[in-house]
Scaffold this motif. Structure first.
Motif, PDB file in Angstrom:
ATOM      1  N   LEU A  31      35.167  15.471 -44.447  1.00  0.00           N
ATOM      2  CA  LEU A  31      33.720  15.622 -44.636  1.00  0.00           C
ATOM      3  C   LEU A  31      33.175  16.958 -44.159  1.00  0.00           C
ATOM      4  O   LEU A  31      32.020  17.276 -44.428  1.00  0.00           O
ATOM      5  CB  LEU A  31      32.994  14.488 -43.901  1.00  0.00           C
ATOM      6  N   GLY A  32      33.973  17.731 -43.450  1.00  0.00           N
ATOM      7  CA  GLY A  32      33.525  19.036 -42.966  1.00  0.00           C
ATOM      8  C   GLY A  32      33.483  19.063 -41.447  1.00  0.00           C
ATOM      9  O   GLY A  32      33.181  18.059 -40.791  1.00  0.00           O
ATOM     10  N   ASP A  33      33.769  20.228 -40.873  1.00  0.00           N
ATOM     11  CA  ASP A  33      33.834  20.356 -39.417  1.00  0.00           C
ATOM     12  C   ASP A  33      32.493  20.081 -38.739  1.00  0.00           C
ATOM     13  O   ASP A  33      32.453  19.670 -37.583  1.00  0.00           O
ATOM     14  CB  ASP A  33      34.316  21.764 -39.041  1.00  0.00           C
TER      15      ASP A  33
ATOM     16  N   VAL B  15      40.563  25.780 -49.323  1.00  0.00           N
ATOM     17  CA  VAL B  15      40.361  24.940 -50.505  1.00  0.00           C
ATOM     18  C   VAL B  15      39.311  23.863 -50.207  1.00  0.00           C
ATOM     19  O   VAL B  15      38.400  23.626 -51.001  1.00  0.00           O
ATOM     20  CB  VAL B  15      41.688  24.293 -50.954  1.00  0.00           C
ATOM     21  N   ARG B  16      39.425  23.214 -49.060  1.00  0.00           N
ATOM     22  CA  ARG B  16      38.503  22.127 -48.699  1.00  0.00           C
ATOM     23  C   ARG B  16      37.050  22.581 -48.657  1.00  0.00           C
ATOM     24  O   ARG B  16      36.143  21.845 -49.034  1.00  0.00           O
ATOM     25  CB  ARG B  16      38.884  21.544 -47.338  1.00  0.00           C
ATOM     26  N   ASP B  17      36.830  23.787 -48.199  1.00  0.00           N
ATOM     27  CA  ASP B  17      35.452  24.264 -48.029  1.00  0.00           C
ATOM     28  C   ASP B  17      34.706  24.445 -49.343  1.00  0.00           C
ATOM     29  O   ASP B  17      33.488  24.640 -49.336  1.00  0.00           O
ATOM     30  CB  ASP B  17      35.448  25.594 -47.263  1.00  0.00           C
ATOM     31  N   GLN B  18      35.383  24.410 -50.481  1.00  0.00           N
ATOM     32  CA  GLN B  18      34.746  24.685 -51.765  1.00  0.00           C
ATOM     33  C   GLN B  18      34.125  23.444 -52.410  1.00  0.00           C
ATOM     34  O   GLN B  18      33.420  23.566 -53.404  1.00  0.00           O
ATOM     35  CB  GLN B  18      35.770  25.280 -52.748  1.00  0.00           C
ATOM     36  N   PHE B  19      34.349  22.266 -51.837  1.00  0.00           N
ATOM     37  CA  PHE B  19      33.910  21.030 -52.491  1.00  0.00           C
ATOM     38  C   PHE B  19      32.465  20.700 -52.129  1.00  0.00           C
ATOM     39  O   PHE B  19      32.106  20.635 -50.949  1.00  0.00           O
ATOM     40  CB  PHE B  19      34.829  19.868 -52.109  1.00  0.00           C
ATOM     41  N   LEU B  20      31.650  20.460 -53.160  1.00  0.00           N
ATOM     42  CA  LEU B  20      30.255  20.083 -52.948  1.00  0.00           C
ATOM     43  C   LEU B  20      30.135  18.605 -52.600  1.00  0.00           C
ATOM     44  O   LEU B  20      29.328  18.218 -51.754  1.00  0.00           O
ATOM     45  CB  LEU B  20      29.441  20.387 -54.211  1.00  0.00           C
ATOM     46  N   TYR B  21      30.945  17.765 -53.248  1.00  0.00           N
ATOM     47  CA  TYR B  21      30.920  16.320 -52.987  1.00  0.00           C
ATOM     48  C   TYR B  21      32.114  15.956 -52.115  1.00  0.00           C
ATOM     49  O   TYR B  21      33.234  16.416 -52.349  1.00  0.00           O
ATOM     50  CB  TYR B  21      31.000  15.514 -54.292  1.00  0.00           C
TER      51      TYR B  21
ATOM     52  N   LYS C 112      38.869  -2.839 -48.903  1.00  0.00           N
ATOM     53  CA  LYS C 112      39.389  -1.709 -49.662  1.00  0.00           C
ATOM     54  C   LYS C 112      38.284  -1.043 -50.488  1.00  0.00           C
ATOM     55  O   LYS C 112      37.382  -1.701 -50.988  1.00  0.00           O
ATOM     56  CB  LYS C 112      40.509  -2.166 -50.602  1.00  0.00           C
ATOM     57  N   GLY C 113      38.408   0.263 -50.605  1.00  0.00           N
ATOM     58  CA  GLY C 113      37.523   1.005 -51.495  1.00  0.00           C
ATOM     59  C   GLY C 113      36.181   1.386 -50.919  1.00  0.00           C
ATOM     60  O   GLY C 113      35.374   1.987 -51.615  1.00  0.00           O
ATOM     61  N   GLN C 114      35.904   1.067 -49.645  1.00  0.00           N
ATOM     62  CA  GLN C 114      34.628   1.477 -49.077  1.00  0.00           C
ATOM     63  C   GLN C 114      34.792   2.812 -48.364  1.00  0.00           C
ATOM     64  O   GLN C 114      35.848   3.106 -47.792  1.00  0.00           O
ATOM     65  CB  GLN C 114      34.060   0.425 -48.133  1.00  0.00           C
ATOM     66  N   GLY C 115      33.764   3.624 -48.414  1.00  0.00           N
ATOM     67  CA  GLY C 115      33.842   4.943 -47.809  1.00  0.00           C
ATOM     68  C   GLY C 115      32.477   5.556 -47.640  1.00  0.00           C
ATOM     69  O   GLY C 115      31.450   4.995 -48.045  1.00  0.00           O
ATOM     70  N   VAL C 116      32.464   6.742 -47.064  1.00  0.00           N
ATOM     71  CA  VAL C 116      31.233   7.502 -46.823  1.00  0.00           C
ATOM     72  C   VAL C 116      31.132   8.596 -47.882  1.00  0.00           C
ATOM     73  O   VAL C 116      31.997   9.471 -47.959  1.00  0.00           O
ATOM     74  CB  VAL C 116      31.230   8.133 -45.415  1.00  0.00           C
ATOM     75  N   LEU C 117      30.092   8.525 -48.694  1.00  0.00           N
ATOM     76  CA  LEU C 117      29.823   9.560 -49.696  1.00  0.00           C
ATOM     77  C   LEU C 117      28.849  10.555 -49.097  1.00  0.00           C
ATOM     78  O   LEU C 117      27.740  10.196 -48.692  1.00  0.00           O
ATOM     79  CB  LEU C 117      29.234   8.934 -50.962  1.00  0.00           C
ATOM     80  N   PHE C 118      29.271  11.819 -49.027  1.00  0.00           N
ATOM     81  CA  PHE C 118      28.451  12.870 -48.425  1.00  0.00           C
ATOM     82  C   PHE C 118      28.106  13.895 -49.500  1.00  0.00           C
ATOM     83  O   PHE C 118      28.961  14.633 -49.966  1.00  0.00           O
ATOM     84  CB  PHE C 118      29.212  13.532 -47.276  1.00  0.00           C
ATOM     85  N   THR C 119      26.848  13.895 -49.932  1.00  0.00           N
ATOM     86  CA  THR C 119      26.389  14.828 -50.956  1.00  0.00           C
ATOM     87  C   THR C 119      25.046  15.405 -50.550  1.00  0.00           C
ATOM     88  O   THR C 119      24.161  14.672 -50.093  1.00  0.00           O
ATOM     89  CB  THR C 119      26.233  14.131 -52.327  1.00  0.00           C
ATOM     90  N   LYS C 120      24.903  16.709 -50.700  1.00  0.00           N
ATOM     91  CA  LYS C 120      23.640  17.398 -50.441  1.00  0.00           C
ATOM     92  C   LYS C 120      23.080  17.081 -49.061  1.00  0.00           C
ATOM     93  O   LYS C 120      21.879  16.883 -48.872  1.00  0.00           O
ATOM     94  CB  LYS C 120      22.614  17.046 -51.530  1.00  0.00           C
TER      95      LYS C 120
ATOM     96  N   PHE D  93      28.791  16.120 -62.716  1.00  0.00           N
ATOM     97  CA  PHE D  93      29.964  16.879 -62.304  1.00  0.00           C
ATOM     98  C   PHE D  93      29.897  18.308 -62.819  1.00  0.00           C
ATOM     99  O   PHE D  93      30.865  19.057 -62.686  1.00  0.00           O
ATOM    100  CB  PHE D  93      31.246  16.188 -62.795  1.00  0.00           C
ATOM    101  N   ASP D  94      28.779  18.668 -63.387  1.00  0.00           N
ATOM    102  CA  ASP D  94      28.589  20.045 -63.822  1.00  0.00           C
ATOM    103  C   ASP D  94      28.410  20.926 -62.587  1.00  0.00           C
ATOM    104  O   ASP D  94      27.535  20.682 -61.757  1.00  0.00           O
ATOM    105  CB  ASP D  94      27.358  20.135 -64.725  1.00  0.00           C
ATOM    106  N   LYS D  95      29.253  21.934 -62.436  1.00  0.00           N
ATOM    107  CA  LYS D  95      29.204  22.871 -61.323  1.00  0.00           C
ATOM    108  C   LYS D  95      29.395  22.171 -59.977  1.00  0.00           C
ATOM    109  O   LYS D  95      28.781  22.544 -58.970  1.00  0.00           O
ATOM    110  CB  LYS D  95      27.892  23.655 -61.327  1.00  0.00           C
ATOM    111  N   ALA D  96      30.224  21.159 -59.938  1.00  0.00           N
ATOM    112  CA  ALA D  96      30.488  20.442 -58.695  1.00  0.00           C
ATOM    113  C   ALA D  96      31.889  19.851 -58.734  1.00  0.00           C
ATOM    114  O   ALA D  96      32.382  19.466 -59.797  1.00  0.00           O
ATOM    115  CB  ALA D  96      29.462  19.329 -58.476  1.00  0.00           C
TER     116      ALA D  96
END
Length: 552
Positions: free
Chosen positions: A417-419, A395-401, A438-446, A237-240
């Protein structure tokens, strides 16, 4: 000379030649007849047969000589052709003739046995060409409890990306959905692909929560399980920062409780700021939070944002000073700011004052998320209303994860997740998730998408982690300080609240006047917040511990 005159002269020449030829032929035949004493019919037949035999002999001799003179070794031709293709780089999939290292010819790709299932599926999906195959000896299929693993080499000129870009279509060729398929690339060969096809829909059977050891040994911060039961998460979570979205009752708060628990185990020392918009969703971690608020008031959110922006400004000032003096940049304790039901804090009221406040909150939050990362401050926002206006786009556009649980439509998923999310490689549509899981989702990173399901830790496990963190931090306090003595006193008596008249004498304050006694005790403790209940005015153990940790 005119054209007609030339044509007339040509006709006269041809007629004269024909007459001369006939005269010579007649003379020749007459000489043969007199020489051999034959009749005219016999002479004509003999002459015609001789001419035919001479003509056949000439044709046969010419054909034989041409074949002998024009012959070239086939191997030389093949090697010359392969060399030309290698030199020019123009070899096509249908002309897959290559050379081994020793110079001998390698067999054509289409001459090798093909893996029937993979070849048919990838051809139809467009991942390989119509004249390409997946070689049988370069593919393995392994059955696992959760599914079948296909590991294979793509043909020359193709890579794992050709499969990844068409993963949804490939899944259809295997008669399953995109949610049933995962792809893993090789680290040593771009052509090597590893596909997992699940036997049943993902997370049909829950995986057990990870142990403390599994969390500690994970390379980063785990957020949940992938479809095979392996831990999945983010490297740091450093710089993210992280944005979590999904419809109500989809498991966001449980997932974030699991995240905080993993942070306490694996992330080391950090300051935790919590804003509980659900009023009780994050209460378990109040004792260890540097600042905890339970509110849906935008003013409270704004207060915390400004506090962290000021902290960021102070840290940047220290960084600048260190650089100017050519000293090492100071290392700061990480700060993680977690907000539940964040959309409530960006809503603007009807009057101009409330609208102006909403604009300032947006600007300050954007600044916090985008500019505070270098100073060690990370933000986690959760919202159950991932609509276009729920969290402002700046605000939304600033999130890396990004993490999106079940939502009602692909348009709503774009908000989280982004346009351009569905233009990325192998996207997963959160609208296709099973809302009953419950609790399942799509993780979008890098730029990569992973289907995960968050942890659902046992209550006792979470409280044990919290208590251990509290004990560790209290033990770090100097034993001779009045604040540490007050904490030890309350813990030894097993109470969560102690009045001022009970605590003051134990710390050496013998003042009879209650006002003066309370003032001296507060000054002795360093100024922690006091409270009042049915027993009277005094101090809560959790407040003293939180105050002690905020100053440590």
């Amino acid at each position: 000379m005119s054209g007609k005159q030339a044509a007339s002269d040509d006709m006269y020449g041809q007629a004269a030649g024909a007459i001369g030829t006939l005269a010579i032929a007649a003379g020749t035949l007459a000489a043969i007849k007199d020489k051999l004493g034959l009749s005219w019919p016999a002479t004509l037949l003999l002459t015609a047969g001789a001419l035919v035999a001479l003509g056949y002999g000439a044709w046969k001799a010419k054909t034989t000589l041409t074949r002998l003179w024009g012959r070239e070794p086939k191997a030389a031709k093949a090697q010359a052709g392969a060399g030309t293709q290698a030199g020019s780089g123009a070899q096509t999939a249908g002309q897959a003739v290559t050379l081994h290292a020793d110079g001998t010819l390698a067999p054509a790709e289409t001459d090798a046995p093909a893996h029937p299932e993979l070849t048919a599926a990838l051809r139809t999906a467009g991942a390989i060409g119509r004249d390409q195959i997946i070689k049988l000896d370069e593919a393995t299929v392994t059955d696992m409890p959760t599914g079948s693993v296909y590991e294979f080499l793509m043909p020359q000129g193709r890579t794992y990306e050709d499969v990844e870009k068409r993963l949804g279509t490939v899944a259809g060729m295997f008669h399953v959905t995109r949610l049933h398929m995962t792809l893993e690339r090789s680290r040593d060969n771009e052509r090597r692909v590893k596909l997992l096809k699940l036997h049943e829909p993902p997370f049909t059977r829950p995986f057990p929560a990870p142990t403390r050891q599994e969390i500690e040994t994970f390379a980063g911060i785990p957020l949940g399980h992938d479809v095979t039961g392996q831990l999945i998460g983010v490297s740091t979570f450093d710089k993210a920062s992280l944005l979590v979205a999904g419809m109500t009752q989809m498991g966001k708060t449980t997932l974030i409780n699991g995240l905080i628990t993993c942070l306490l185990i694996a992330y080391g020392e950090f300051d935790l700021y919590l804003l509980d918009g659900k009023f009780c969703g994050l209460t378990r971690f109040e004792p260890i939070a540097t600042r905890y608020e339970s509110s849906d008031d935008p003013a409270v959110f704004w207060s915390m944002v400004r506090e962290l922006n000021n902290l960021s400004d102070n840290r940047y000032a220290q960084i600048k000073e260190a650089i100017r003096n050519r000293k090492p940049v100071p290392e700061f304790k990480p700060v993680i700011f977690i907000v539940d039901e964040a959309a409530d804090f960006f809503a603007s009221g009807g009057n101009n004052e409330e609208k102006d406040q909403a604009k300032q909150i947006v600007n300050d939050t954007r600044s916090l998320v985008s500019k505070s990362l270098e100073s060690g401050i990370s933000t986690v926002l959760m919202t159950q209303r991932p609509s276009v206006n729920a969290i402002p786009v700046e605000v939304r556009d600033q999130f890396l994860y990004r993490l999106c649980l079940y939502v009602a439509s692909a348009g709503t998923a774009k908000v989280a997740l982004g346009d351009t999310y569905f233009d990325t490689i192998a996207p997963i549509n959160p609208a296709l998730l099973d809302p009953d899981i419950k609790g399942q989702g799509v993780l979008f990173t890098k730029g990569r998408s992973t289907l995960i399901r968050g942890f659902n830790f046992d209550e006792k496990f979470i409280w044990d982690v919290v208590d251990e963190k509290i004990d560790a931090r209290v033990e770090e306090l100097p034993e001779e300080t009045p604040l540490r003595q007050a904490i030890d006193l309350m813990r030894s008596k097993g109470v969560d609240f102690m009045t001022t008249p009970d605590m003051a004498p134990a710390l050496g304050i013998l003042e009879d006047d209650p006002v003066k006694r309370g003032k001296k005790l507060n000054e002795l403790l360093g100024g922690p917040p006091a409270c009042k209940n049915a027993q009277g005015r005094g101090y809560r153990l959790d407040d003293l511990i939180a105050f002690a940790m905020s100053d440590s």
